[in-house]
Design a protein around this motif. Structure first.
Motif, PDB file in Angstrom:
ATOM      1  N   VAL A 109       0.905  -1.218  -0.094  1.00  0.00           N
ATOM      2  CA  VAL A 109       0.131   0.139   0.073  1.00  0.00           C
ATOM      3  C   VAL A 109       1.010   1.185   0.097  1.00  0.00           C
ATOM      4  O   VAL A 109       1.951   1.341   0.778  1.00  0.00           O
ATOM      5  N   LEU A 110       0.678   2.222  -0.760  1.00  0.00           N
ATOM      6  CA  LEU A 110       1.630   3.177  -0.990  1.00  0.00           C
ATOM      7  C   LEU A 110       1.002   4.665  -0.603  1.00  0.00           C
ATOM      8  O   LEU A 110      -0.473   5.019  -0.814  1.00  0.00           O
ATOM      9  N   VAL A 111       1.611   5.424   0.056  1.00  0.00           N
ATOM     10  CA  VAL A 111       1.408   6.913   0.243  1.00  0.00           C
ATOM     11  C   VAL A 111       2.263   7.679  -0.449  1.00  0.00           C
ATOM     12  O   VAL A 111       3.646   7.600  -0.169  1.00  0.00           O
ATOM     13  N   VAL A 112       1.792   8.568  -1.432  1.00  0.00           N
ATOM     14  CA  VAL A 112       2.775   9.302  -2.278  1.00  0.00           C
ATOM     15  C   VAL A 112       2.673  10.534  -2.132  1.00  0.00           C
ATOM     16  O   VAL A 112       1.389  11.161  -2.177  1.00  0.00           O
ATOM     17  N   ALA A 113       3.850  11.624  -1.623  1.00  0.00           N
ATOM     18  CA  ALA A 113       3.749  12.755  -1.357  1.00  0.00           C
ATOM     19  C   ALA A 113       4.512  13.664  -2.349  1.00  0.00           C
ATOM     20  O   ALA A 113       5.567  13.159  -2.817  1.00  0.00           O
ATOM     21  N   GLY A 114       3.741  14.684  -2.716  1.00  0.00           N
ATOM     22  CA  GLY A 114       4.567  15.435  -3.841  1.00  0.00           C
ATOM     23  C   GLY A 114       3.871  17.043  -3.573  1.00  0.00           C
ATOM     24  O   GLY A 114       3.096  17.180  -2.806  1.00  0.00           O
ATOM     25  N   ARG A 115       4.494  17.696  -4.166  1.00  0.00           N
ATOM     26  CA  ARG A 115       4.110  19.098  -4.349  1.00  0.00           C
ATOM     27  C   ARG A 115       2.905  19.479  -4.745  1.00  0.00           C
ATOM     28  O   ARG A 115       1.897  20.278  -4.399  1.00  0.00           O
ATOM     29  N   ASP A 116       2.410  18.639  -5.737  1.00  0.00           N
ATOM     30  CA  ASP A 116       1.179  18.481  -6.276  1.00  0.00           C
ATOM     31  C   ASP A 116       0.499  17.176  -6.028  1.00  0.00           C
ATOM     32  O   ASP A 116       0.715  16.251  -6.686  1.00  0.00           O
ATOM     33  N   PRO A 117      -0.363  17.235  -5.154  1.00  0.00           N
ATOM     34  CA  PRO A 117      -1.155  15.935  -4.922  1.00  0.00           C
ATOM     35  C   PRO A 117      -2.017  15.281  -5.835  1.00  0.00           C
ATOM     36  O   PRO A 117      -1.984  14.148  -5.947  1.00  0.00           O
ATOM     37  N   ASP A 118      -2.216  16.092  -6.916  1.00  0.00           N
ATOM     38  CA  ASP A 118      -3.290  15.787  -7.916  1.00  0.00           C
ATOM     39  C   ASP A 118      -2.250  15.032  -8.951  1.00  0.00           C
ATOM     40  O   ASP A 118      -2.647  13.909  -9.509  1.00  0.00           O
ATOM     41  N   LYS A 119      -1.059  15.403  -9.020  1.00  0.00           N
ATOM     42  CA  LYS A 119       0.238  14.651  -9.947  1.00  0.00           C
ATOM     43  C   LYS A 119       0.311  13.106  -9.264  1.00  0.00           C
ATOM     44  O   LYS A 119       0.381  12.136  -9.989  1.00  0.00           O
ATOM     45  N   ALA A 120       0.501  13.381  -7.986  1.00  0.00           N
ATOM     46  CA  ALA A 120       0.630  11.997  -7.350  1.00  0.00           C
ATOM     47  C   ALA A 120      -0.620  11.193  -7.576  1.00  0.00           C
ATOM     48  O   ALA A 120      -0.205  10.058  -7.721  1.00  0.00           O
ATOM     49  N   ARG A 121      -1.867  11.502  -7.379  1.00  0.00           N
ATOM     50  CA  ARG A 121      -2.971  10.812  -7.622  1.00  0.00           C
ATOM     51  C   ARG A 121      -2.978  10.201  -8.987  1.00  0.00           C
ATOM     52  O   ARG A 121      -3.302   8.989  -9.427  1.00  0.00           O
ATOM     53  N   ALA A 122      -2.444  11.110  -9.931  1.00  0.00           N
ATOM     54  CA  ALA A 122      -2.500  10.674 -11.572  1.00  0.00           C
ATOM     55  C   ALA A 122      -1.608   9.494 -11.682  1.00  0.00           C
ATOM     56  O   ALA A 122      -1.754   8.484 -12.356  1.00  0.00           O
ATOM     57  N   LEU A 123      -0.480   9.438 -10.980  1.00  0.00           N
ATOM     58  CA  LEU A 123       0.538   8.629 -11.255  1.00  0.00           C
ATOM     59  C   LEU A 123       0.241   7.336 -10.548  1.00  0.00           C
ATOM     60  O   LEU A 123       0.316   6.336 -11.205  1.00  0.00           O
ATOM     61  N   LEU A 124      -0.404   7.316  -9.321  1.00  0.00           N
ATOM     62  CA  LEU A 124      -0.963   6.017  -8.854  1.00  0.00           C
ATOM     63  C   LEU A 124      -2.140   5.204  -9.692  1.00  0.00           C
ATOM     64  O   LEU A 124      -2.327   4.245  -9.814  1.00  0.00           O
ATOM     65  N   ASP A 125      -3.014   6.299 -10.434  1.00  0.00           N
ATOM     66  CA  ASP A 125      -4.073   5.787 -11.019  1.00  0.00           C
ATOM     67  C   ASP A 125      -3.649   5.223 -12.297  1.00  0.00           C
ATOM     68  O   ASP A 125      -4.101   4.428 -13.002  1.00  0.00           O
ATOM     69  N   GLU A 126      -2.597   5.806 -12.753  1.00  0.00           N
ATOM     70  CA  GLU A 126      -1.981   5.075 -14.092  1.00  0.00           C
ATOM     71  C   GLU A 126      -0.992   4.050 -13.921  1.00  0.00           C
ATOM     72  O   GLU A 126      -1.244   2.973 -14.673  1.00  0.00           O
ATOM     73  N   LEU A 127      -0.191   3.935 -12.813  1.00  0.00           N
ATOM     74  CA  LEU A 127       0.586   2.979 -12.712  1.00  0.00           C
ATOM     75  C   LEU A 127       0.165   1.656 -11.782  1.00  0.00           C
ATOM     76  O   LEU A 127       0.502   0.636 -12.147  1.00  0.00           O
ATOM     77  N   ASP A 128      -0.956   1.759 -11.077  1.00  0.00           N
ATOM     78  CA  ASP A 128      -1.627   0.786 -10.355  1.00  0.00           C
ATOM     79  C   ASP A 128      -3.052   1.241  -9.844  1.00  0.00           C
ATOM     80  O   ASP A 128      -3.440   1.340  -8.922  1.00  0.00           O
ATOM     81  N   PRO A 129      -3.801   1.242 -11.353  1.00  0.00           N
ATOM     82  CA  PRO A 129      -5.092   1.844 -10.824  1.00  0.00           C
ATOM     83  C   PRO A 129      -6.111   1.059 -10.176  1.00  0.00           C
ATOM     84  O   PRO A 129      -7.002   1.350  -9.383  1.00  0.00           O
ATOM     85  N   LYS A 130      -5.888  -0.362  -9.694  1.00  0.00           N
ATOM     86  CA  LYS A 130      -6.660  -1.142  -8.995  1.00  0.00           C
ATOM     87  C   LYS A 130      -6.255  -1.083  -7.608  1.00  0.00           C
ATOM     88  O   LYS A 130      -6.951  -1.499  -6.446  1.00  0.00           O
TER      89      LYS A 130
END
Length: 286
Positions: free
Chosen positions: A149-170
């Motif tokens: 389970v990942l928690v990804v932190a970035g300056r832009d949380p929307d970019k972090a969410r887009a990354l997760l949705d792209e790389l591991d959408p399930k």
């Protein structure tokens, strides 16, 4: 340097800072392989000509690719392996049967020092990943595939969410703003027995010449492993504090050497001689 000897190389702009020639040169000597590993300065407007010239060079065994070419090189190749297509970047190119194949060794290199941990069963695995750049893409893909389970932190949380949705959408993953981990928390961690917790700095923060990583260790569960991909300095302030708190640490040379070993076998047809990793590390940090 002979024009008739087999060789691999690293390309980028700039390229002088690359440690790859030292790593591969060390292994070539240890393995007794009559080949060379070079560095080649290739600017963006020279990339297509570089690929065209190497296609017809019978001595060329392939190349590692550094910034800024990891995405730009992809359309110039004949086939992209699935791992590189998913990560969206190529860091290794090899010629095979008249075709140029692009792959990515960063994910395998990142996971190498964690293999013993990941081979064990756990009730729960969580990784807190700081960063949303190119390195983070490979790390997110690698850890998601290991059931974390990942928690990804970035300056832009929307970019972090887009990354997760792209790389591991399930996956059931989470995002946070970068400053979430900079402020102290009073969160009380539960019993971590049977769990595996990992905290990763996948940014250049803390590197020589870069701002520090502002991170409060109240966010780190007991028994966590702290991993920093920065290689200069090798012991970043983040790792130094983790070590002072009695946590296990993994430095950036682990990923660098691990990904190079995967590439070495692709270039030269045999595994990298890893018996002298300590000597290799001493040479790289001298």
């Amino acid at each position: 340097m002979s024009d008739s000897v087999s060789y691999a190389e690293v390309i980028g702009d700039p390229i002088a800072q690359s440690k790859s020639p030292a790593i591969h040169g060390f292994w070539l000597e240890k393995a007794g392989i009559a080949a060379e590993y070079r560095r080649c300065h290739v600017r963006s407007n020279e990339l297509a000509d570089y690929i065209a010239s190497r296609r017809v060079d019978p001595h060329w065994r392939g190349c590692n690719v550094t910034m800024p070419h990891k995405q730009a090189i992809m359309p110039l190749l004949d086939r992209i392996e699935p791992v590189a297509a998913r990560i969206g970047a190529v860091n290794t190119v090899v010629p095979r049967d008249g075709a140029l194949i692009g792959t990515n060794t960063d994910a395998a290199g990142f996971l190498e020092p964690l293999r013993a941990d990941l081979a064990k069963p756990h009730y729960f695995r969580m990784a807190r990943i700081i960063g949303t750049g190119g390195a983070a893409r490979a790390i997110i893909a690698a850890l998601a595939d290991e059931g974390m389970v990942l928690v990804v932190a970035g300056r832009d949380p929307d970019k972090a969410r887009a990354l997760l949705d792209e790389l591991d959408p399930k996956g059931e993953h989470h995002v946070a703003p970068l400053d979430h981990f900079a402020a102290a928390t009073e969160f009380a961690f539960d019993d971590r027995a049977g769990c595996f917790d990992l905290v990763v700095n996948a940014t250049s923060l803390g590197m020589v010449g870069q701002p520090p990583l502002n991170f409060d260790f109240s966010h780190v569960p007991p028994g966590s492993v702290c991993y920093d991909i920065v290689t200069a300095p090798l012991e970043t302030p983040f790792l130094a504090e983790a070590k002072a708190r009695g946590l296990r640490t993994i430095d950036g040379l682990n990923m660098l050497i691990g990904q190079a070993a995967v590439a070495f076998e692709r270039f030269f047809g045999q595994p990298a001689p890893r018996d002298d990793d300590d000597a290799l590390r001493r040479m790289l940090t001298a």
